[in-house]
Design a protein around this motif. Structure first.
Motif, PDB file in Angstrom:
ATOM      1  N   LYS A 199       0.779  -1.346   0.225  1.00  0.00           N
ATOM      2  CA  LYS A 199       0.048  -0.037  -0.046  1.00  0.00           C
ATOM      3  C   LYS A 199       0.788   1.330   0.059  1.00  0.00           C
ATOM      4  CE  LYS A 199      -3.496  -2.621   0.124  1.00  0.00           C
ATOM      5  NZ  LYS A 199      -4.761  -2.588  -0.822  1.00  0.00           N
ATOM      6  N   SER A 204      -3.018   4.787  -3.001  1.00  0.00           N
ATOM      7  CA  SER A 204      -4.239   5.239  -2.317  1.00  0.00           C
ATOM      8  C   SER A 204      -4.848   6.717  -3.012  1.00  0.00           C
ATOM      9  CB  SER A 204      -4.045   5.430  -1.051  1.00  0.00           C
ATOM     10  OG  SER A 204      -3.754   4.415  -0.191  1.00  0.00           O
ATOM     11  N   PHE A 237      -7.477   0.607   1.077  1.00  0.00           N
ATOM     12  CA  PHE A 237      -6.371   0.553   1.877  1.00  0.00           C
ATOM     13  C   PHE A 237      -6.708  -0.573   2.972  1.00  0.00           C
ATOM     14  CE2 PHE A 237      -4.509   1.904   6.021  1.00  0.00           C
ATOM     15  CZ  PHE A 237      -2.923   1.808   5.448  1.00  0.00           C
TER      16      PHE A 237
END
Length: 281
Positions: A199, A204, A237
């Motif tokens: 991530k 994101s 996420f």
């Protein structure tokens, strides 16, 4: 053999679901007519399941996609987006209960194949020979179910939990924003978020922008688009925080949960939000 087994399992599950839940209204007509309607409904659900599952086999045979986009796992992305587009189309044109049954039957059919992998070494070897290039390492080892199971489960939960517009928004997020987040993270790089190697800030941010753009295509409120983008990024996420969570599930169902939860929280304190009214209507 695998394709025949999977489609047969999907048709069988579809038949059982139709028989148990009886979503079609058979009316008061003759028994033969009612039986014909029931059979037609069973075949319809089975055909939808077969289409969704058969698509996985079609994309798995496109070896050129693996060679062209190996780093991005392009074959997996094409399979993911194509499946989502078909589901969204069917959700739009079919009665709601038919869509729910077909999605539920597909989830169970995929789960049956996963069970067969655990019970039969030969089945597992055949499965990996066909789908291996599209799977992550933990999926190849059988530690986690393939992403398709999580993806279909998320779409199914959206269809039975949320209003139609919110359900569609969740499915669109999982279909487009989630894979775009992976592409953005790989291509743009950037700092990792909270020490998680899979991530990144760029991933994101890409998911947030894509989620907002998808909302803009479906809604007419700027504030709603911003809220949808933030919800999409947060939900994507959260995938992988616990081992049983997958972003293919959280991107769709999680987005719907975040938005409906935020709307309920605002309503509980007496705050009227036109943006959330647009999303949740």
């Amino acid at each position: 053999m695998q394709l025949a087994f999977t489609i047969a399992a999907a048709v069988l599950v579809g038949a059982v679901l139709v028989a148990v839940f009886d979503p079609w209204r058979w009316g008061e007509g003759p028994e033969a007519v009612a039986l014909g309607n029931r059979l037609f409904g069973t075949l319809q659900v089975g055909a939808i399941c077969g289409t969704v599952i058969g698509l996985q086999y079609g994309v798995a045979g496109m070896d050129s996609l693996t060679r062209v986009g190996k780093r991005l796992n392009l074959q997996r992305k094409v399979q993911h987006v194509a499946s989502g587009v078909i589901i969204l189309f069917l959700f739009h044109v079919l009665p709601l209960q038919t869509s729910q049954l077909a999605l539920g039957a597909s989830v169970v059919a995929f789960a049956l194949v996963q069970l067969a992998r655990h019970l039969s070494t030969e089945m597992d070897e055949q499965f990996l020979a066909l789908f291996g290039p599209m799977l992550k390492e933990e999926e190849r080892q059988g530690i986690r179910p393939p992403a398709a199971v999580h993806f279909l489960t998320g779409c199914f939960l959206c269809s039975v939990t949320f209003p139609r517009q919110l359900a569609v928004l969740g499915m669109m997020t999982s279909t487009f924003a989630d894979p775009l987040a992976a592409v953005g993270g790989l291509c743009l790089g950037g700092p990792q978020l909270f020490g998680r190697s899979n991530k990144t800030l760029s991933g994101s941010a890409t998911c947030c922008l894509a989620g907002g753009a998808l909302a803009a295509a479906a809604l007419d409120a700027v504030a709603a688009c911003l809220a949808c983008g933030a919800a999409a990024a947060l939900s994507e996420f959260s995938g992988g925080i616990w081992w049983y969570l997958d972003d293919n599930l959280t991107a769709s169902f999680g987005t719907g949960l975040v938005l409906s939860g935020a709307g309920a929280a605002l309503a509980s304190v007496g705050f009227e939000s036109p943006a959330f009214n647009v999303i949740l209507r």
